[in-house]
Design an enzyme around this catalytic site. Structure first.
Site, mmCIF file in Angstrom:
data_model
loop_
_atom_site.group_PDB
_atom_site.id
_atom_site.type_symbol
_atom_site.label_atom_id
_atom_site.label_comp_id
_atom_site.label_asym_id
_atom_site.label_seq_id
_atom_site.Cartn_x
_atom_site.Cartn_y
_atom_site.Cartn_z
ATOM 1 C CB ALA A 190 43.638 40.711 28.546
ATOM 2 C CB CYS A 191 46.003 37.958 32.413
ATOM 3 S SG CYS A 191 44.732 36.503 32.858
ATOM 4 C CB ALA A 192 48.663 34.214 30.482
#
Length: 152
Positions: A73-75
């Site tokens: 996951a990231c932004a």
């Protein structure tokens, strides 16, 4: 003359935050590839996680287990998709990308630490209401066809 070896990769598996939350509850590991300043501002909560910024992935990828499901996951899901493909190239088979990342996770009202205020909504999300998405809701259940405008 040496032959060039081309490694064909399957398409990366992508899951929405609601499905991610269910998989995390079932034992998957969240790998947050955002930079430390981003994590300091707003972080995933109530799940086992490993924080490896994308900028350090090539050096630290061996810390990620191969024997369990891993959700990257990231932004907003772009950097984590790159990380997912990179790990697939390294031979990982149980990796998947969280679509829309922290942006959608926070918009759904899922657990975070830090300030989620001002987090922009993703247009057409199933989490547009003021109420958090129901755990295992049909709109984001990977086993069912997504509802119109949800998760995609």
């Amino acid at each position: 003359m040496s032959a060039t070896v081309k490694k064909d990769l399957a398409e990366a598996r992508e899951v929405c935050p609601t499905t991610s939350r269910r998989l995390l509850a079932e034992g998957a590991l969240l790998v947050d590839v955002r930079e430390p300043a981003e994590v300091d501002q707003l972080a995933f909560a109530d799940c086992e996680q490993l924080r490896i910024p994308l900028s350090e992935l090539e050096r630290r990828w061996a810390e990620i287990p191969r024997d369990r499901d891993v959700i990257l996951a990231c932004a907003v899901g772009q950097r984590s998709l790159k990380a997912t493909y990179w790990l697939m190239y390294q031979g990982y088979e149980r990796v998947m990308n969280m679509q829309y990342g922290m942006q959608r996770w926070a918009a759904c009202g899922f657990p975070v630490t830090g300030q989620a205020e001002g987090a922009p909504m993703v247009a057409g999300s199933c989490c547009d209401s003021a109420e958090p998405a129901a755990e295992g809701s049909a709109c984001c259940d990977a086993a069912k066809a997504p509802a119109s405008g949800c998760c995609g």
